[in-house]
Design a protein around this motif. Structure first.
Motif, PDB file in Angstrom:
ATOM      1  N   THR A   1       0.832  -1.202   0.000  1.00  0.00           N
ATOM      2  CA  THR A   1       0.000   0.000   0.000  1.00  0.00           C
ATOM      3  C   THR A   1       0.871   1.258   0.000  1.00  0.00           C
ATOM      4  N   THR A   2       1.878   1.247   0.858  1.00  0.00           N
ATOM      5  CA  THR A   2       2.720   2.439   1.007  1.00  0.00           C
ATOM      6  C   THR A   2       3.360   2.822  -0.320  1.00  0.00           C
ATOM      7  N   GLU A   3       3.950   1.839  -0.992  1.00  0.00           N
ATOM      8  CA  GLU A   3       4.601   2.170  -2.260  1.00  0.00           C
ATOM      9  C   GLU A   3       3.571   2.610  -3.294  1.00  0.00           C
TER      10      GLU A   3
ATOM     11  N   ILE B   1      -8.457   5.363  -3.144  1.00  0.00           N
ATOM     12  CA  ILE B   1      -8.923   4.737  -1.908  1.00  0.00           C
ATOM     13  C   ILE B   1      -7.837   3.795  -1.383  1.00  0.00           C
ATOM     14  N   ASP B   2      -7.490   4.002  -0.095  1.00  0.00           N
ATOM     15  CA  ASP B   2      -6.535   3.134   0.582  1.00  0.00           C
ATOM     16  C   ASP B   2      -7.317   1.938   1.144  1.00  0.00           C
ATOM     17  N   GLY B   3      -7.152   0.809   0.470  1.00  0.00           N
ATOM     18  CA  GLY B   3      -7.934  -0.377   0.841  1.00  0.00           C
ATOM     19  C   GLY B   3      -7.179  -1.366   1.718  1.00  0.00           C
TER      20      GLY B   3
ATOM     21  N   PHE C   1      -3.861  -1.795  -2.106  1.00  0.00           N
ATOM     22  CA  PHE C   1      -3.859  -2.677  -0.923  1.00  0.00           C
ATOM     23  C   PHE C   1      -2.544  -3.443  -0.834  1.00  0.00           C
ATOM     24  N   SER C   2      -2.331  -4.077   0.336  1.00  0.00           N
ATOM     25  CA  SER C   2      -1.105  -4.836   0.610  1.00  0.00           C
ATOM     26  C   SER C   2      -1.410  -6.325   0.667  1.00  0.00           C
ATOM     27  N   GLY C   3      -0.528  -7.131   0.076  1.00  0.00           N
ATOM     28  CA  GLY C   3      -0.721  -8.584   0.098  1.00  0.00           C
ATOM     29  C   GLY C   3      -0.700  -9.164   1.498  1.00  0.00           C
ATOM     30  N   HIS C   4       0.212  -8.662   2.345  1.00  0.00           N
ATOM     31  CA  HIS C   4       0.412  -9.313   3.649  1.00  0.00           C
ATOM     32  C   HIS C   4      -0.771  -9.134   4.597  1.00  0.00           C
ATOM     33  N   LYS C   5      -1.648  -8.170   4.306  1.00  0.00           N
ATOM     34  CA  LYS C   5      -2.811  -7.983   5.185  1.00  0.00           C
ATOM     35  C   LYS C   5      -3.991  -8.848   4.738  1.00  0.00           C
ATOM     36  N   VAL C   6      -3.824  -9.498   3.584  1.00  0.00           N
ATOM     37  CA  VAL C   6      -4.913 -10.354   3.082  1.00  0.00           C
ATOM     38  C   VAL C   6      -4.378 -11.784   2.898  1.00  0.00           C
TER      39      VAL C   6
HETATM   40  N1  PLP Z   1      -3.075   2.149   5.137  1.00  0.00           N
HETATM   41  C1  PLP Z   1      -3.702   1.566   6.159  1.00  0.00           C
HETATM   42  C2  PLP Z   1      -5.126   1.922   6.451  1.00  0.00           C
HETATM   43  C3  PLP Z   1      -3.031   0.628   6.936  1.00  0.00           C
HETATM   44  O1  PLP Z   1      -3.654   0.040   7.966  1.00  0.00           O
HETATM   45  C4  PLP Z   1      -1.685   0.316   6.632  1.00  0.00           C
HETATM   46  C5  PLP Z   1      -0.915  -0.627   7.472  1.00  0.00           C
HETATM   47  O2  PLP Z   1      -1.181  -0.811   8.632  1.00  0.00           O
HETATM   48  C6  PLP Z   1      -1.090   0.934   5.541  1.00  0.00           C
HETATM   49  C7  PLP Z   1      -1.814   1.841   4.810  1.00  0.00           C
HETATM   50  C8  PLP Z   1       0.332   0.637   5.147  1.00  0.00           C
HETATM   51  O3  PLP Z   1       0.436  -0.669   4.653  1.00  0.00           O
HETATM   52  P1  PLP Z   1       1.863  -1.290   4.273  1.00  0.00           P
HETATM   53  O4  PLP Z   1       2.753  -1.069   5.449  1.00  0.00           O
HETATM   54  O5  PLP Z   1       1.557  -2.723   4.017  1.00  0.00           O
HETATM   55  O6  PLP Z   1       2.340  -0.571   3.053  1.00  0.00           O
END
Ligand code: PLP
Length: 406
Positions: free
Chosen positions: A95-97, A200-202, A223-228
């Protein structure tokens, strides 16, 4: 509360059988990262054992097999998000990148000094800091939607933030602190009335609710893979083709070019224009496996089950004297932030850890929100479909124990 076969689901996650300090592990830190099912780990293992070769343009068998697996993973993500085309799916580190990519490329291509981006008070640092970096670099301005007492976005104030200089709205789907599920369709609809695109930050939403980027009409969704339940180091930027076409590359290097001379470089087509260097082609296939895993359980079932856990935990927590739960939104994900009396969140977190319970403490990468709430941090518990009411009961007993101790 919907019934899932949690017993058999838990067998897919070997780590859940571990003990810490001789206590059975209770993992309530799913909003930070989720545990991985066997099938995802096996996908990584078999990927490296059987299909490992650098992808794209390789003429040999292995390279072609790895390329096909990676591009099939892209199609699976496209299907999962219901994007129009695989060209709209960019693999990132997370997500961050993905947000940094949009912040950098969008402000370069579509914003002038003085132009504005709207974010909200409940954003994670990763949806604040990239905009601040661009503000310092290019002179764009940041406007902020306030949060109400209940922890919802103040939609009237949101509408008032638009001006002729507004060029983008960037907001979270689900708050990682308050759990609030934001009315993203409405947020997007209002922005579109002003011809303003929306990111949208998912990160917290994709593991918990069905996301259909076309139905939402989102311009960008990340979105980020590691959160799913997927691996770390891979994530997704969805962008409408019409926007991605307009944006310049974020990084330069191999893969993202069509031709290079010392005088001039022309860029590759979408999605490769945004994927400089060797991509995480093993991570992409493992992410696709994670999405399949989630779909097999059913995202609707997951949402209903986790909602049941969250409400059960909130009800039990509310019986403890001196508890304050932050975020009372009607629509909530499976995240609960709380404090008890004067007890410091770190003390609570450390003592719960000794009892085998993994919770998160601190500002949760949302310091501006902590300032709004007038606190330094909270204890946060967040649930997955592999958690149980029995674990919540143990947690509540443990919180009471800690409370008496302190
Ligand atoms: N946005 C939200 C709402 C998050 O909860 C998080 C991580 O906790 C991030 C962004 C950042 O995700 P990542 O560190 O996987 O890039």
């Amino acid at each position: 509360m919907i019934m899932l076969d949690v017993e058999s689901i838990r067998k897919d996650f070997p780590i859940l059988g571990h003990t810490v300090y001789d206590k059975p592990l209770i993992y309530f830190d799913n909003a930070a990262t989720t545990q991985k099912p066997r099938s995802v780990v096996e996908k990584i293992e078999t990927g490296y054992y059987n299909v490992n070769a650098n992808i794209h343009r390789g003429v040999h068998f292995l390279s072609q097999a790895a390329t096909e697996a990676h591009e099939n993973a892209r199609k699976e993500v496209q299907r999962f998000l219901h994007a129009h085309s695989p060209a709209e799916i960019i693999f990132t580190r997370g997500t961050t990148e993905a947000i940094n990519l949009v912040a950098s490329s969008f402000s370069d291509a579509c914003m002038q000094p003085g132009d504005e981006v709207i974010i909200s008070e409940m954003e994670h640092h990763s949806n604040i800091v990239p905009w601040q970096i661009q503000a310092a670099r290019t002179g764009i301005a940041i406007k902020v939607i306030p949060v109400t007492e209940k922890g919802e976005l103040c939609m009237d104030r949101y509408k008032e933030l638009f001006s002729e200089r507004t060029k983008l709205v960037s907001a979270t789907h689900i708050s990682n602190v308050l759990g609030t599920i934001n009315p993203v369709e409405e947020i997007i609809g209002i922005a579109h009335q002003h011809q303003v695109p929306v990111l949208i930050d998912g990160a917290q939403a994709v593991p918990h609710v069905k996301v259909d980027v076309q139905a939402l009409d989102a311009d960008f969704y990340v979105f980020s893979g590691h959160k799913v339940y997927g691996p770390t180091g891979i994530g997704v930027l969805y962008g409408k083709e019409k926007w991605l076409d307009k944006l310049p590359p974020y990084q330069g290097g191999g893969e993202m070019i069509a031709t290079v001379t010392f005088e001039k470089t022309t860029f590759n087509e979408l999605p490769f224009k945004f994927e400089a260097g060797t991509p995480d082609y093993i991570g992409s296939t493992a992410l696709a496996e994670a999405l399949r895993y989630v779909e097999n359980i059913g995202i609707g079932n997951i949402a209903a089950y986790e909602d049941g856990l969250m409400r059960y935990a909130a009800e039990k927590l509310n019986t403890i004297e001196g508890v304050r739960i932050f975020g009372q939104s009607k629509e909530k994900g499976s995240v609960l932030s709380f404090l008890i009396d004067h007890i410091h969140h770190y003390d609570m977190g450390m003592l719960l850890d000794r009892l085998g319970i993994a919770v998160r403490t601190g500002h949760h990468c949302a310091q501006p929100l902590m300032n709004v709430l007038g606190i330094e941090g909270t204890v946060r518990i967040s649930f997955s479909f592999y958690n149980t009411k029995k674990e919540i009961d143990t947690f509540i007993t443990s919180v009471e124990r800690v409370r008496t101790m302190l």
